[in-house]
Design a protein around this motif. Sequence first.
Motif: not given
Lengths: 1046, 576
Positions: B96-105, B555-563
Amino acid sequence: MKKILIFILLCVLSFMDVSAQRKIQGTVTSTTGEILPGVSISVKNTTKGTSTDFDGKFVLEAIKDSDILVFMYLGYKKKEVTVNKNATFNIALDSETQQLEEIVVVGYGSKNKKELTSAIASVKVKDLENTATANFDQALAGRISGLQVSSVDGTPGAALNIVIRGGNSITGDNSPLYVVDGIPLEDFDPASISTDDIASFDVLKDASATAIYGSRGANGIIITTTKEGRKDGKTAINLKISNSIQFIPRKLDVLNPYQYVKYQEAAAFALDNYQPGRITDDFYNTWGNPEDYRNMTGTNWQDEIFTLGNIDQYNLNFSGGNEKTNFYYSSEYLDQKGTLINTGFKKIINNLRLNHDISKKTKFRGQLQYSFSNRNGLNVSADRFSSVIRDAIIFRPIDPINSDDLLPGGIDPNDPNQNNFFDPVKNLVNTDRQDRSDVIRGNANLIHNFSDEFAFNSTVNYQIDTRKTSVFFGKDTQQGTRGIDGVNGSITQRQFQTLSTSNTIDFNKKIKNHKINALVGFELQDRTFTSTFLKNAQIPTDIFGIDKLGLGIAPSIPQTVASGNRLLSYFSRFEYNYNYRYYFKAIMRADGSSKFNKANRWGYFPSVSGAWRIDREDFAKDLGYLSQAKLRAGWGLSGNNRIGDFDSFSQLDIDNTSGYVWGSGQGFVPGAFQSNLGVPDLKWETTSQLNIGLDFGFFNDKISGTIDFYNKITSDLLLNAEVAPHTGFQRIQQNIGKVQNRGLEFNLNTKNIEKDNFSWTTSFNISFNRNKTLALNNGQTEILVDPQWSWESGTEFQYITRVGQPVGMIYGLRFDGIYQADDFIFDNALQISRLKDGIPDNGALPVAPGSVKFVDQNGDGTINQLDRVIIGNTQPKHFGGLSNSFTIGNFDAQILLQWSYGFDVLNANRSVFTVPRARRDSGFPELLNAWSPTNTDTNINTPVYNRVFGRPPEGNLIDDRYVEDGSFLRLSTVSLGYTFSDDLVKSLKVKSLRVFLQGQNLYTWTNYRGYNPDVSVGRQGALTPNLDWSAYPQSVTIMAGLNISF
Amino acid sequence: MKKFKLIICAVSLAVGLTSCDNYLDLQPESTLGIDQFYTNAVEAEIALAGIYSVFATDQLYGNNISIIMESGTDEGFYNRRFNEAWTVGLYRHTPSDNYVLTTWTSLYKIINLCNLFNEQLKKDSFEDQEEYNRLLAEALFLRAHAYSLLVNWYEKVPMPLTSTKDQSANNLPVSSLEELYGQIIKDYTFASEHLLTAGESGYVQGRASKMAAHGLLARVYLKMAGYPLNDKSKYALAKEQCAIIINSGVHGLTPSSTKTTVDGNGDTKIIVTSDGYRKHFLNYIQSTYDINESIFEISFRYLRDRGLTTDGRIGEVNGIPFAFGGGQPGYPFAFGGFNTTSLLKNSYEANKDSIRKAWNIPGYQFTATGDAIAVTNPLAAQFVPGKYRRWEPANFADLAPNAKPAPGSQEAYIILEQGGIFKNFTNINFPVLRYADILLMYAEADNEVNGAPSALGIQYLDQVRQRAGLLPIAIAKPLAISSKQNFFEEIVDERFRELTFEALRKHDLIRWGLLGEKLKLLEQTIKGEPTYSATNGDHQAFLRPSQFFDPSKHLSLPYPLQEVQLNNSLEQKSNW
């Protein structure tokens, strides 16, 4: 109306002096033509009298022209008639029950209250007039069940949040539709009409009533009609003058000078790691001995920014005319100076209403209204970064004996962390913010009665609403001194233009006991919107204010927006009743809106309802105590189309953030982005509502009331719903989700005492509403929202809307005390002390004794988003009002108590002002109770020692310590009036004279520790309710005035 | 008469009924329907600028992927101990991290705009088909870049290739790495065939070029050759792409002028008389395009004073601290949240690499009282990158401990940045692909293909060294070219010294499988510093990246929670 006419007639006639005595005769019947035998007739202030015979006839001798005949008959209303020159009298008496038969406006028509099949409530216009408020919405709280009136904060003249029977929408607007004199108005500003011009005020609550307004009815409807001219050939002039004072009832308790110095001493000691050191020495060098400050008064900055407010208000109206042509003209002037310096509200209203009967069958009704309103003053709670309330709390109350070269309040001009802090007095005084609205409204209405059965009604309405916001930050403001813009000003002008027409044909027929009423009509509405924005900055001087923006050297790119929408509707209503006993009503409305694609453009909104008047049944007639009983039931659909005008279109936009730079010199190039994904199947949001109600009255309606139960389910919510972000969007406007509101409403009115010289009536109402989110998007279980009030960066979700729970719950961590030495062990290998196994950190590393501790919900040893839980319910368990009205001789009085029970408020102020940190900030007295090695039994963290901060890290600011029960009981209105006796009035050559004293918001009983629990400054509507951060406090108003009629 | 009137009313109602549906047709006025755009080159360029603009937001190159998410390597780490705001760099993020989400988005926002461009650009309305291809190539270049960043950060991701039409697009499974790379290669290849070459007539500086497509394709092939795909066959392809650029002669390094001298011990020494490394980076800072060495960069300019947002955080978040002036306009404020490491310092010192050290970690700051002072302790929170400096002392002698400004005055400084100088946002551009990187990628790929360093590989490495004022590798470090492994290790270090703070290190270390190792090394080095103290909270906080790094997750980011919540065809990664 009739009452008033008779009263006026009496007034007029009483001037005449006729002394001749003679014989008169007459007949008395009921208004329905029934002959009434045995009616008692007396001559007022004499012993003379008689009664009617079997044919309803009477004769009286030796009567003067000035005599007043008083007719009295059981079950009928008392009637007084002045004799004048008449010799023959045909008197019709109103039945007693008819006196209570209020007329209620139901949309495209009006109804006798007894014949309603829907849940419709009315507010007595007198009650609105008799409150010391600037706009009528401020007087509504506690008056009607099911109507929840809450404040954003106490900003002068600001519109209130009115929600009828719980919010339907999650991301949309929940405010009701206003219908003023038959014209549905979106974005209606209550400041645009004068409370004194309101003739009736009705609230349509259930779908069987609101379906007639179809797509705009789901949030309930408030119908007001304004006053008309008099028809008796006379002219009345009424003047009302009042003056109020306003003050805030309480200030927040802050550190006094001695406490502040002690707090700073303790903080310095903590910074020295709780042993005497350099910082403590510096403290004593600057401040000297704290005891010296013990008796100093210092500055409470709240005293500097708050002042005594006042309201001057003048109302003048003329009314005159005859049966054929009459007019009503009114003007109102109101000037309010707010309790926060340099804030206020002003309005001027001009209203002309002209009625003319072209012929017996054709009538014209016209109205022209212009209203101006202006709210001035810095927007207290709207800006995340600067806040005068915050600055007034954190500014230190006293400067040190040995100057530390800081600005007043302890502000260091060289500290970038304090860039947003600024002298609140200067900010208030030197910021010129004007929020001006000019509304011009005109409507023309033609009514033609073809016959007794058929009537045609056509209305054309035009409204232009221009709202202009200008903001100018002078030199001595935070923006002017420390911002990147320097002295700057901006003007935003928005204009809404609405052209609409509605046309109906009404059919009425009574055949024996069958009564039929049918209505068909169509309506068109065309709304256009334009907006312009301009701004200039780096203005070298502030002497011109907003009036010479051209001086600036850093103009922003001007912006314009244009938009519009159209609505086309057809509607019909069919009503039938049998012998005024069994009622049936059906409504069908079809609305077409330009906001949706062709395929989904039309929405259909049916409703059916019925009522059974038990009191009209034969068996009930024997129950003498039962004066009325009616069972109602209704079901219907209504809609909501409050989304952007073009949300169903996929659109590209070019704005000031979407450009790029390239090419030699790196010049600006505008860039386009997809601003909206128009979902092709976007359609209406639909609310279905079932309502079952009972109206009752006992003992000749000495006790009367209503009970309503409703179940409202809103589906296909117009939700700005989250989507899988790989679509390139985070949110798309969709028809997704479901919300339920269920509730019970109870009203009771009693006439406790009814004597000529003394009457006492009571009204009581209570509402219970249960709100529940039934479904969200695509299996989504919750919507998390960061209300973004804090000026510090970082995302923190403080509200949650979760399936199965009410919309907009407070979300946060559970406080678990303060870390104590016991929570740590010394690690010999690392030579440091660390947390014992099983004890989580608080999201920051390292922590130490004195840091705040939270409950680790998921047991992963640290605190983050995953440990947040619902910590507060923002929905009240019940709310209501209790009002008592008295008349004693010429005195009249009313007391209104209003309450809301069992809801939580997020007191964000306390999450800042009770948390010690290594700054010079002052705050609440709790700061004195900060943790230290010698004060461990506390809920307040240490400021900082060993370079470990006691406060929580960014992102973990809100925990359940800051959620407070907001339940309150408020002495909302007390009004006291005295109407001078006729004799005195006569000698003053006026028709009537009343003086009054009124109080509003006089006292609030609550355990809430902020300024006022009736607060909701969150900017995301239903998602972020009951947030208290730097809100403009509510004021107490005491008004005195007089009302003269000429 | 009565009937007559009734008829009139009936008619008027009927008119209302028939006027009907056309009345409800309204079109947006201040925005455009997507079908109404992309009809000519001007509109296409506005659309492209809108896509570049997303790359330049804080969520991507403006701050997050250029600075914050790149922290937590041997280059540097987040230095504020009181919060964990740079979660991804501290390996403290959650789905649910913001960086994880906003990079993706943000990257998918770019992809959607590129897909829309691809669908809507009207081929028929271009007389010159090559113009049409060129515009399309630019959009596909940007899409390929967005996908390659996504794959770098998240590995397998959903791959929409058409624009989003409605909410049914929510459900899309992830594509395999092969499919993703296949598409990226296809798009870059198309771009390399149709884009203009930098400097060619009609080429606009700052925009994608033919060689940029070749170079970024080389980077993709190198990534494919390493973790997680480990397809060694791609080294040859990477080498091939680099060779195209090198042989084209379009690009080169900004040269240094040097003098070679022999000292008393008979050692050869190079003295740099004109520093090309510094000169090159001043271009990014001063908003001028150096299209010789800079093959692709993201441009920023401070235009907030005109109400426009085209600025970034480069040089403020990762710049040399400047506390004087209270953050007021005109002062080159820098927050300096990104600490660099003694590993980098030691690497420069061990190689006598003074030019690049002086530029990348100069070690000084400007205090709130106006004193320019030296920062020598690598464990000080002001030990930060100098690559994107906003300012310099006017007189480096002021850095001496005893040089203090006179009371009431401050030491002189020079603002290097051009344009409006404001507290939080800067004009400094960010390099995405430089010619030095091409040379080093060639050397690396070539070493892998040949099993040993070739003459050409060594020559290209030496070009980079020479510009930095270093002797040829054969003279300075003969052992480094003695084996494939040694040469690889030299490349690892050379990239560290040359390309530091250019948002390349974390992904280099991941593809080489070295991230965990380097973080351990970082921990040891911090603990080995003479000034290190186990009870110093700051020092403890510097250990967070190595402490929280978990090779099975990071080694990689998790998928964003919203996704995960809304895309029913996608499962969260097993470790999350």
